[in-house]
Scaffold this motif. Structure first.
Motif, PDB file in Angstrom:
ATOM      1  N   LEU A  50       0.829  -1.208   0.000  1.00  0.00           N
ATOM      2  CA  LEU A  50       0.000   0.000   0.000  1.00  0.00           C
ATOM      3  C   LEU A  50       0.867   1.263   0.000  1.00  0.00           C
ATOM      4  O   LEU A  50       0.517   2.272  -0.597  1.00  0.00           O
ATOM      5  CB  LEU A  50      -0.931   0.026   1.223  1.00  0.00           C
ATOM      6  CG  LEU A  50      -2.068  -0.996   1.256  1.00  0.00           C
ATOM      7  CD1 LEU A  50      -2.874  -0.832   2.540  1.00  0.00           C
ATOM      8  CD2 LEU A  50      -2.987  -0.840   0.047  1.00  0.00           C
ATOM      9  N   ARG A  51       2.005   1.199   0.691  1.00  0.00           N
ATOM     10  CA  ARG A  51       2.885   2.365   0.784  1.00  0.00           C
ATOM     11  C   ARG A  51       3.684   2.578  -0.498  1.00  0.00           C
ATOM     12  O   ARG A  51       3.960   3.699  -0.890  1.00  0.00           O
ATOM     13  CB  ARG A  51       3.864   2.221   1.951  1.00  0.00           C
ATOM     14  CG  ARG A  51       3.207   2.089   3.312  1.00  0.00           C
ATOM     15  CD  ARG A  51       4.270   1.977   4.388  1.00  0.00           C
ATOM     16  NE  ARG A  51       4.933   3.241   4.568  1.00  0.00           N
ATOM     17  CZ  ARG A  51       4.570   4.145   5.470  1.00  0.00           C
ATOM     18  NH1 ARG A  51       3.566   3.901   6.280  1.00  0.00           N
ATOM     19  NH2 ARG A  51       5.211   5.287   5.555  1.00  0.00           N
ATOM     20  N   LYS A  52       4.080   1.471  -1.134  1.00  0.00           N
ATOM     21  CA  LYS A  52       4.965   1.588  -2.301  1.00  0.00           C
ATOM     22  C   LYS A  52       4.199   1.763  -3.608  1.00  0.00           C
ATOM     23  O   LYS A  52       4.758   2.199  -4.604  1.00  0.00           O
ATOM     24  CB  LYS A  52       5.841   0.336  -2.410  1.00  0.00           C
ATOM     25  CG  LYS A  52       6.989   0.346  -1.428  1.00  0.00           C
ATOM     26  CD  LYS A  52       7.868  -0.875  -1.605  1.00  0.00           C
ATOM     27  CE  LYS A  52       7.201  -2.103  -1.069  1.00  0.00           C
ATOM     28  NZ  LYS A  52       8.062  -3.243  -0.816  1.00  0.00           N
ATOM     29  N   LYS A  53       2.960   1.355  -3.611  1.00  0.00           N
ATOM     30  CA  LYS A  53       2.130   1.398  -4.812  1.00  0.00           C
ATOM     31  C   LYS A  53       2.310   2.718  -5.551  1.00  0.00           C
ATOM     32  O   LYS A  53       2.284   3.740  -4.896  1.00  0.00           O
ATOM     33  CB  LYS A  53       0.666   1.224  -4.380  1.00  0.00           C
ATOM     34  CG  LYS A  53      -0.222   0.599  -5.408  1.00  0.00           C
ATOM     35  CD  LYS A  53      -1.599   0.327  -4.793  1.00  0.00           C
ATOM     36  CE  LYS A  53      -2.572  -0.122  -5.869  1.00  0.00           C
ATOM     37  NZ  LYS A  53      -3.915  -0.366  -5.340  1.00  0.00           N
ATOM     38  N   PRO A  54       2.475   2.767  -6.852  1.00  0.00           N
ATOM     39  CA  PRO A  54       2.412   1.688  -7.849  1.00  0.00           C
ATOM     40  C   PRO A  54       3.761   1.007  -8.084  1.00  0.00           C
ATOM     41  O   PRO A  54       3.846   0.159  -8.951  1.00  0.00           O
ATOM     42  CB  PRO A  54       2.004   2.452  -9.105  1.00  0.00           C
ATOM     43  CG  PRO A  54       2.719   3.763  -8.980  1.00  0.00           C
ATOM     44  CD  PRO A  54       2.718   4.079  -7.498  1.00  0.00           C
ATOM     45  N   PHE A  55       4.797   1.412  -7.312  1.00  0.00           N
ATOM     46  CA  PHE A  55       6.149   0.917  -7.594  1.00  0.00           C
ATOM     47  C   PHE A  55       6.443  -0.401  -6.878  1.00  0.00           C
ATOM     48  O   PHE A  55       5.720  -0.814  -5.984  1.00  0.00           O
ATOM     49  CB  PHE A  55       7.176   1.964  -7.182  1.00  0.00           C
ATOM     50  CG  PHE A  55       7.089   3.221  -7.997  1.00  0.00           C
ATOM     51  CD1 PHE A  55       7.575   3.255  -9.299  1.00  0.00           C
ATOM     52  CD2 PHE A  55       6.494   4.359  -7.483  1.00  0.00           C
ATOM     53  CE1 PHE A  55       7.484   4.405 -10.060  1.00  0.00           C
ATOM     54  CE2 PHE A  55       6.398   5.517  -8.243  1.00  0.00           C
ATOM     55  CZ  PHE A  55       6.893   5.540  -9.533  1.00  0.00           C
ATOM     56  N   ALA A  56       7.565  -0.997  -7.290  1.00  0.00           N
ATOM     57  CA  ALA A  56       8.154  -2.142  -6.595  1.00  0.00           C
ATOM     58  C   ALA A  56       7.317  -3.410  -6.664  1.00  0.00           C
ATOM     59  O   ALA A  56       7.557  -4.362  -5.936  1.00  0.00           O
ATOM     60  CB  ALA A  56       8.473  -1.806  -5.134  1.00  0.00           C
ATOM     61  N   SER A  57       6.344  -3.469  -7.551  1.00  0.00           N
ATOM     62  CA  SER A  57       5.675  -4.735  -7.836  1.00  0.00           C
ATOM     63  C   SER A  57       6.418  -5.388  -9.014  1.00  0.00           C
ATOM     64  O   SER A  57       7.474  -4.921  -9.414  1.00  0.00           O
ATOM     65  CB  SER A  57       4.205  -4.489  -8.160  1.00  0.00           C
ATOM     66  OG  SER A  57       3.530  -5.711  -8.334  1.00  0.00           O
ATOM     67  N   ILE A  58       5.878  -6.469  -9.559  1.00  0.00           N
ATOM     68  CA  ILE A  58       6.509  -7.040 -10.750  1.00  0.00           C
ATOM     69  C   ILE A  58       6.384  -6.004 -11.885  1.00  0.00           C
ATOM     70  O   ILE A  58       5.491  -5.160 -11.856  1.00  0.00           O
ATOM     71  CB  ILE A  58       5.862  -8.378 -11.171  1.00  0.00           C
ATOM     72  CG1 ILE A  58       4.355  -8.196 -11.351  1.00  0.00           C
ATOM     73  CG2 ILE A  58       6.151  -9.474 -10.150  1.00  0.00           C
ATOM     74  CD1 ILE A  58       3.699  -9.375 -12.026  1.00  0.00           C
ATOM     75  N   PRO A  59       7.314  -6.059 -12.870  1.00  0.00           N
ATOM     76  CA  PRO A  59       7.339  -5.013 -13.904  1.00  0.00           C
ATOM     77  C   PRO A  59       5.988  -4.815 -14.591  1.00  0.00           C
ATOM     78  O   PRO A  59       5.557  -3.679 -14.795  1.00  0.00           O
ATOM     79  CB  PRO A  59       8.383  -5.536 -14.901  1.00  0.00           C
ATOM     80  CG  PRO A  59       9.267  -6.428 -14.107  1.00  0.00           C
ATOM     81  CD  PRO A  59       8.406  -7.036 -13.033  1.00  0.00           C
ATOM     82  N   ASP A  60       5.299  -5.893 -14.918  1.00  0.00           N
ATOM     83  CA  ASP A  60       4.015  -5.761 -15.609  1.00  0.00           C
ATOM     84  C   ASP A  60       2.986  -5.007 -14.788  1.00  0.00           C
ATOM     85  O   ASP A  60       2.218  -4.201 -15.313  1.00  0.00           O
ATOM     86  CB  ASP A  60       3.440  -7.142 -15.947  1.00  0.00           C
ATOM     87  CG  ASP A  60       3.857  -7.589 -17.340  1.00  0.00           C
ATOM     88  OD1 ASP A  60       4.532  -6.805 -18.033  1.00  0.00           O
ATOM     89  OD2 ASP A  60       3.506  -8.719 -17.721  1.00  0.00           O
ATOM     90  N   GLU A  61       2.955  -5.296 -13.492  1.00  0.00           N
ATOM     91  CA  GLU A  61       1.938  -4.683 -12.639  1.00  0.00           C
ATOM     92  C   GLU A  61       2.251  -3.196 -12.406  1.00  0.00           C
ATOM     93  O   GLU A  61       1.362  -2.345 -12.518  1.00  0.00           O
ATOM     94  CB  GLU A  61       1.854  -5.444 -11.306  1.00  0.00           C
ATOM     95  CG  GLU A  61       0.863  -4.901 -10.311  1.00  0.00           C
ATOM     96  CD  GLU A  61      -0.595  -5.007 -10.751  1.00  0.00           C
ATOM     97  OE1 GLU A  61      -0.863  -5.582 -11.825  1.00  0.00           O
ATOM     98  OE2 GLU A  61      -1.457  -4.481 -10.021  1.00  0.00           O
TER      99      GLU A  61
END
Lengths: 250, 241
Positions: free
Chosen positions: B25-36
Motif C-alpha cells: 500500500l505504501r509503495k504502490k504503484p512501484f516495486a511490484s513485478i514489472p508488468d503490474e
C-alpha cells in the motif's frame, strides 16, 4: 558517416560545451520543466512520458533490487522513478547543472538515487549493472559507437541495454534546438543502431514498435484509428515513430 | 452482509492484510513485478489524458486507498484531494505524502455519503466503485463534488470481478463486486451525468518484431473488443450537469 565524423580541432569541445550549458541557456521556464518532468506538461505529453516509463520497466524486466545505469539522464526523472521502484539506480549526464537538479530533486523526494556528471562517450563504470538505459539520449551524440562502448563497459555479462530514440527525421525536427543552443540533435535509423550494437558485442538485438499510448472511445473515428493503429505504425515506422531497441551484453 | 459489517471490513482492511500488504500500500504503484507497476503507471497516464488534467485543476479521488494516484496528480500540479472510508488508509496516504514533500489533502469519508460541495473540476473513481454495492450513492457523491461541467472518470474491473474477487471478499469480508458497463452507464445517466463515453483498454506493452508478438499486436484491437464484456477493464467518462 555519423561515427566517422571528421573532427575539426575544437569542434568536439564546442558541441559538448553546448550540452553542458544547455540548462543555463534554456531560461527559467525550461529549467522548471526539467524539474517537473514528466509531470506538469500537457496531458498528452506527460502521459506519453509516463507510459514510456511503463514500457522501460517491462522491456528491461526491472524488479526491486536490480541495478540500472541511465546514460544521458538529464535531470534524472527516469532514474528517480527507478529508485522509487526499488532499484539501485545511477544517472550520468555530461552537464553538472543537470546533475545538480537531479540530486536536489532526489533529496527532496527522499530517494536514494546516485547522480554523477560524466561524459557518456568516455565513461567506464566497470561491468556491474544489470540494465542500462538510454532514453532520448543517444541522438545528442554523433558518436553512438562510443556511447555503446560505454554501455557495454557498464553492463555485467548478460546485462541488458534499452534505447528509445526519435527517428532520423529528428535531424530536421531538432534543428530549432540545435540552432538555438548548439546542442546535437541527430536521428539514427534502426538499421544503423542495430549494426552498431552488434559491432559493440551486443546480442539478442530486438526492436519494439511504438503504440498510440492512449485509450480509444466508442466513437467511430476512435475505433477506426485504433483498428488501423498496428498497420499504420508499421507502415509509417521508418518515418515518424520512436525507435525502441533492446539487446544483451555478451 | 449488513451494511455496517461490509463498511467495517473496508475500514479494517489495512490491518487485516498484514505487514507485507501494508508495505505494498505504501509503495504502490512501484516495486511490484514489472508488468503490474507498468500497468498502474500507464493507467495513471490514461487518467491524465482522459480527464485532460493540467496544472492548476482540481481533482477529488473517491475511494483513494493509500492515495498513490492523488500523489502523482499532485506532482502533476493538480490540486488533489483523496477520500477513503478507512482511517488507516488515510493515515498511510498522509504519511507517504509528507515523506515525499507533497501537499495533498486526504480525509476519511464514506464515498456513499460525502458532500464536497460542487467545487471540483474532475472526480476519479479508480478501482473503487466495486467496493460498494451502492454505486448509485457513490455516483451521487461524485455529482455533489463536481462543479457543473466537471468530469468524472471511472475505471473498473468487469463483472467477472464478482468471481475473481472472491478470495479477497472471503478472506477480509470486503466487497468485491463487478458492474457491467451497461449498468454503470444507466446509473450515470440517472445521477445527472451527460456525454457518457466508454473507453477501451489496450495491451499496455510494446510489440517486438517476433512473429508471435506481431500477430498478437495486429489481433489486439479485435480480441480486446470481442472479449471486452468478459475480461477487460471498463473505463467510463461523463460530464456533470
Amino acid at each position: 558517416m555519423r561515427d566517422t565524423l571528421v573532427t575539426v580541432p575544437g569542434t568536439v569541445n564546442k558541441r559538448k560545451q553546448a550540452e553542458i550549458d544547455y540548462p543555463a541557456a534554456i531560461g527559467e521556464d525550461g529549467r522548471a520543466w526539467l524539474r517537473s518532468k514528466p509531470f506538469g506538461n500537457t496531458p498528452r505529453e506527460s502521459a506519453r512520458l509516463l507510459v514510456d516509463f511503463g514500457y522501460v520497466l517491462q522491456l528491461l524486466d526491472l524488479r526491486a533490487g536490480m541495478s540500472l545505469c541511465e546514460l544521458g539522464c538529464g535531470s534524472g526523472w527516469m532514474t528517480r522513478f527507478a529508485a522509487r521502484h526499488g532499484l539501485q539506480a545511477e544517472g550520468y549526464d555530461i552537464s553538472p547543472d543537470m546533475i545538480e537538479i537531479a540530486r536536489e530533486l532526489a533529496r527532496e523526494e527522499g530517494l536514494d538515487a546516485r547522480f554523477e556528471a560524466a561524459d557518456y562517450e568516455e565513461l567506464d563504470l566497470g561491468r556491474r549493472f544489470d540494465a542500462c538505459l538510454l532514453y532520448d539520449a543517444l541522438h545528442h551524440s554523433p558518436r553512438a559507437d562510443l556511447v555503446f562502448a560505454t554501455a557495454r563497459r557498464a553492463l555485467k555479462p548478460g546485462g541488458r541495454i534499452l534505447l528509445a530514440e526519435p527517428n532520423w527525421k529528428h535531424r530536421f525536427q531538432g534543428r530549432d534546438a540545435a540552432g538555438e543552443y548548439g546542442v546535437t540533435e541527430l536521428g539514427y535509423t534502426p538499421r544503423r543502431l542495430k549494426q552498431l550494437l552488434r559491432a559493440h558485442g551486443f546480442t539478442e538485438i530486438r526492436r519494439f514498435h511504438n503504440t498510440r499510448k492512449r485509450l480509444y472511445s466508442n466513437a467511430p473515428r476512435d475505433v477506426l484509428e485504433h483498428l488501423a493503429e498496428p498497420l499504420v505504425y508499421r507502415a509509417l515506422g521508418p518515418f515518424w515513430t520512436q525507435i525502441w531497441l533492446r539487446a544483451r551484453a555478451s | 452482509m449488513p451494511p455496517d459489517d461490509r463498511k467495517q471490513a473496508e475500514i479494517d482492511y489495512p490491518t487485516a492484510i498484514g505487514e507485507e500488504g501494508r508495505g505494498w500500500l505504501r509503495k504502490k504503484p512501484f516495486a511490484s513485478i514489472p508488468d503490474e507497476t507498468a500497468r498502474l503507471l500507464i493507467d495513471f497516464a490514461h487518467v491524465v489524458q482522459l480527464l485532460e488534467l493540467e496544472p492548476g485543476m482540481s481533482l477529488c479521488e473517491l475511494g483513494c486507498g493509500s492515495g498513490w494516484i492523488s500523489r502523482l496528480a499532485t506532482r502533476h500540479g493538480v490540486r488533489a484531494e483523496g477520500y477513503d472510508i478507512s482511517p488507516e488508509m488515510i493515515e498511510i496516504a498522509r504519511e507517504v505524502a509528507a515523506e515525499e514533500g507533497l501537499d495533498v489533502t486526504y480525509d476519511v469519508g464514506d464515498m456513499e455519503q460525502l458532500d464536497l460541495g460542487r467545487r471540483f473540476d474532475t472526480c476519479l473513481l479508480y478501482d473503487a466503485l466495486h467496493h460498494s454495492p451502492r454505486a448509485d450513492l457513490v455516483l451521487a457523491s461524485a455529482r455533489r463534488a463536481l462543479r457543473p461541467g466537471g468530469r468524472i472518470l471511472l475505471a473498473e474491473p468487469n463483472w467477472a470481478h464478482r468471481f475473481a474477487g472472491r478470495k479477497a471478499s472471503d478472506a477480509y469480508g470486503v466487497s468485491e463486486l463487478g458492474y457491467s458497463s451497461h449498468g454503470l452507464k444507466r446509473l450515470l445517466r440517472e445521477q445527472g451525468f451527460r456525454e457518457i463515453q466508454r473507453f477501451h483498454p489496450v495491451r499496455k506493452r510494446l510489440p517486438s518484431n517476433a512473429p508471435r508478438d506481431v500477430a498478437r499486436h495486429l489481433a489486439g484491437p479485435l480480441v480486446q473488443r470481442s472479449l471486452a464484456p468478459f475480461l477487460s477493464q471498463i473505463w467510463l467518462r461523463a460530464t456533470a450537469t
